[in-house]
Design a protein around this motif. Structure first.
Motif, PDB file in Angstrom:
ATOM      1  N   HIS A 186      -0.109   3.255 -15.739  1.00 46.90           N
ATOM      2  CA  HIS A 186       0.389   2.083 -15.009  1.00 46.90           C
ATOM      3  C   HIS A 186      -0.441   0.818 -15.218  1.00 46.90           C
ATOM      4  O   HIS A 186       0.089  -0.246 -15.499  1.00 46.90           O
ATOM      5  CB  HIS A 186       0.479   2.413 -13.525  1.00 46.90           C
ATOM      6  CG  HIS A 186       1.165   1.357 -12.727  1.00 46.90           C
ATOM      7  ND1 HIS A 186       2.462   0.960 -12.962  1.00 46.90           N
ATOM      8  CD2 HIS A 186       0.728   0.582 -11.678  1.00 46.90           C
ATOM      9  CE1 HIS A 186       2.807   0.009 -12.115  1.00 46.90           C
ATOM     10  NE2 HIS A 186       1.773  -0.241 -11.328  1.00 46.90           N
ATOM     11  N   HIS A 211       2.682  -2.735 -14.213  1.00 43.46           N
ATOM     12  CA  HIS A 211       1.939  -3.284 -13.075  1.00 43.46           C
ATOM     13  C   HIS A 211       1.975  -4.811 -13.009  1.00 43.46           C
ATOM     14  O   HIS A 211       2.237  -5.358 -11.952  1.00 43.46           O
ATOM     15  CB  HIS A 211       0.492  -2.787 -13.070  1.00 43.46           C
ATOM     16  CG  HIS A 211      -0.248  -3.104 -11.812  1.00 43.46           C
ATOM     17  ND1 HIS A 211       0.232  -2.779 -10.551  1.00 43.46           N
ATOM     18  CD2 HIS A 211      -1.443  -3.742 -11.595  1.00 43.46           C
ATOM     19  CE1 HIS A 211      -0.636  -3.190  -9.620  1.00 43.46           C
ATOM     20  NE2 HIS A 211      -1.647  -3.784 -10.234  1.00 43.46           N
ATOM     21  N   ASN A 243       0.371   2.536  -8.272  1.00 43.73           N
ATOM     22  CA  ASN A 243      -0.072   2.154  -6.921  1.00 43.73           C
ATOM     23  C   ASN A 243       1.030   2.278  -5.873  1.00 43.73           C
ATOM     24  O   ASN A 243       0.760   2.569  -4.714  1.00 43.73           O
ATOM     25  CB  ASN A 243      -0.669   0.740  -6.916  1.00 43.73           C
ATOM     26  CG  ASN A 243       0.263  -0.315  -7.461  1.00 43.73           C
ATOM     27  OD1 ASN A 243       0.858  -0.139  -8.524  1.00 43.73           O
ATOM     28  ND2 ASN A 243       0.401  -1.422  -6.761  1.00 43.73           N
ATOM     29  N   HIS A 244       2.289   2.064  -6.265  1.00 43.79           N
ATOM     30  CA  HIS A 244       3.379   2.228  -5.295  1.00 43.79           C
ATOM     31  C   HIS A 244       3.864   3.685  -5.217  1.00 43.79           C
ATOM     32  O   HIS A 244       4.497   4.069  -4.239  1.00 43.79           O
ATOM     33  CB  HIS A 244       4.564   1.317  -5.641  1.00 43.79           C
ATOM     34  CG  HIS A 244       4.335  -0.115  -5.284  1.00 43.79           C
ATOM     35  ND1 HIS A 244       4.812  -0.698  -4.127  1.00 43.79           N
ATOM     36  CD2 HIS A 244       3.656  -1.089  -5.930  1.00 43.79           C
ATOM     37  CE1 HIS A 244       4.447  -1.968  -4.078  1.00 43.79           C
ATOM     38  NE2 HIS A 244       3.743  -2.227  -5.170  1.00 43.79           N
ATOM     39  N   ASP A 261       5.624   2.659 -10.562  1.00 46.26           N
ATOM     40  CA  ASP A 261       6.261   1.799  -9.554  1.00 46.26           C
ATOM     41  C   ASP A 261       7.782   1.905  -9.618  1.00 46.26           C
ATOM     42  O   ASP A 261       8.502   0.892  -9.593  1.00 46.26           O
ATOM     43  CB  ASP A 261       5.781   0.344  -9.679  1.00 46.26           C
ATOM     44  CG  ASP A 261       4.370   0.163  -9.125  1.00 46.26           C
ATOM     45  OD1 ASP A 261       3.785   1.149  -8.619  1.00 46.26           O
ATOM     46  OD2 ASP A 261       3.843  -0.957  -9.193  1.00 46.26           O
ATOM     47  N   ASP A 313       8.279  -0.662 -13.079  1.00 47.26           N
ATOM     48  CA  ASP A 313       8.013  -1.607 -12.007  1.00 47.26           C
ATOM     49  C   ASP A 313       9.281  -2.241 -11.450  1.00 47.26           C
ATOM     50  O   ASP A 313       9.517  -3.437 -11.608  1.00 47.26           O
ATOM     51  CB  ASP A 313       7.032  -2.696 -12.454  1.00 47.26           C
ATOM     52  CG  ASP A 313       6.038  -3.010 -11.345  1.00 47.26           C
ATOM     53  OD1 ASP A 313       6.482  -3.254 -10.214  1.00 47.26           O
ATOM     54  OD2 ASP A 313       4.829  -2.983 -11.593  1.00 47.26           O
TER      55      ASP A 313
HETATM   56 FE   LIG Z   1       1.932  -1.614  -9.728  1.00 46.42          FE
END
Ligand SMILES: [Fe+2]
Length: 296
Positions: free
Chosen positions: A177, A218, A97-98, A57, A21
């Motif tokens: 994640h 995350h 998610n990224h 991430d 992250d």
């Molecule tokens: Fe994330």
């Protein structure tokens, strides 16, 4: 640079770094600076780690344009991680998610990581995978697969089968994640963790196969919590800025990396901050419990 003596296993074991992250990949941004300071700390470790877990991430991503996304990945690996000999010290990366938020970005992840073993679920080849390192099994799960609904969803059939196939592994790490259990009160799903039904099913599999730890990210924090004999270790501290004006509104934690060893005595970890100072220490052995010590 002043060397930092690494944590070392007592007898046979494994030495690794876990950090994630940083949402970097963009020249000149604040995330790049924090991430660089942690990478400088890793380079001071003596001996160097055997492998790195990177639970997602890496880059900021989250954009529709493939060329811009590719440029972020290229900057991340060709510039920010250029110090690392990835042949000697592999990075086991996960989706997030990224990183993987659309079919385009999933295809990009496969393109950027051609060396990821294609041994995942048939529809997630190159996104989920496992690696065996002697008596250690590392499974990289995917908590953002678009085919299952995206962020906060996870499959368990393949995971169950892989863990059964590697029942002889003395140490088992599963990484992905999204946390299963809420961290620092961030319990909303799928925003901050795997949706509860799927998270419970996922955890049942980890418990059944006596997984040592689930390593996730995350939430921008360092956190450890044991549930039914399995440790959830969260490390989301490699650079993303949070707090007022950032992605999370709550009070922040320090940026960090986790240094870990696995041996006959279980899992020992410590966090190192951006200056290389040790901030927290952790010892986990299923049956003997979790001890966590804050040093500064
Ligand atoms: Fe994330």
């Amino acid at each position: 640079m002043m060397p930092i003596p690494s944590l070392t296993p007592r007898g046979p074991g494994h030495r690794f770094i876990a950090y994630g992250d940083c949402c970097s990949g963009t020249p000149g941004g604040p995330h790049e600076k924090i991430f660089a300071s942690l990478n400088a700390v890793i380079q001071r470790l003596d001996p160097r780690p055997e492998f790195i877990l990177f639970p997602g991430d890496h880059i900021f991503g989250s954009i529709p344009d493939a060329d811009t996304l590719r440029a972020q990945w290229r900057y991340f690996f060709d510039h920010e991680m250029a110090w690392l000999d990835r042949g000697a010290v592999p990075i086991y990366s996960t989706t997030s998610n990224h990183n993987t938020y659309s079919p385009m970005s999933e295809a990009m992840f496969r393109e950027i990581f051609p060396d990821i073993p294609r041994n995942g679920p048939p529809d997630q080849l190159g996104l989920s995978y496992w690696v065996r390192r002697g008596d250690l099994l590392v499974v990289a799960a995917n908590t953002s697969f678009t085919g299952l609904g995206g962020n906060g969803h996870v499959e368990t059939a393949w995971l169950d089968r892989v863990l059964a196939d590697h029942a002889d592994a003395k140490h088992k790490l599963v990484t992905a994640h999204y946390p299963v259990w809420p961290v620092n009160g961030y319990g909303e799903s799928p925003l901050w963790r795997i949706v509860p039904d799927e998270g419970r099913a996922f955890w049942v599999v980890l418990v059944r196969h006596r997984v040592t730890a689930y390593v996730c990210s995350h939430v921008i924090a360092f956190d450890a919590q044991a549930h039914d004999g399995v440790l959830q270790l969260t490390t989301g501290g490699a650079g993303t800025i949070y707090g007022p004006g950032g992605f999370m509104d709550g009070p922040g934690e320090y940026h960090h990396l986790v240094e870990g060893v696995l041996d006959a005595d279980g899992l020992r970890c410590r966090t190192l901050d951006t200056t290389g100072a040790v901030r927290e220490e952790l010892h986990w052995r299923a049956g003997a419990g979790l001890s966590l010590r804050r040093l500064s």
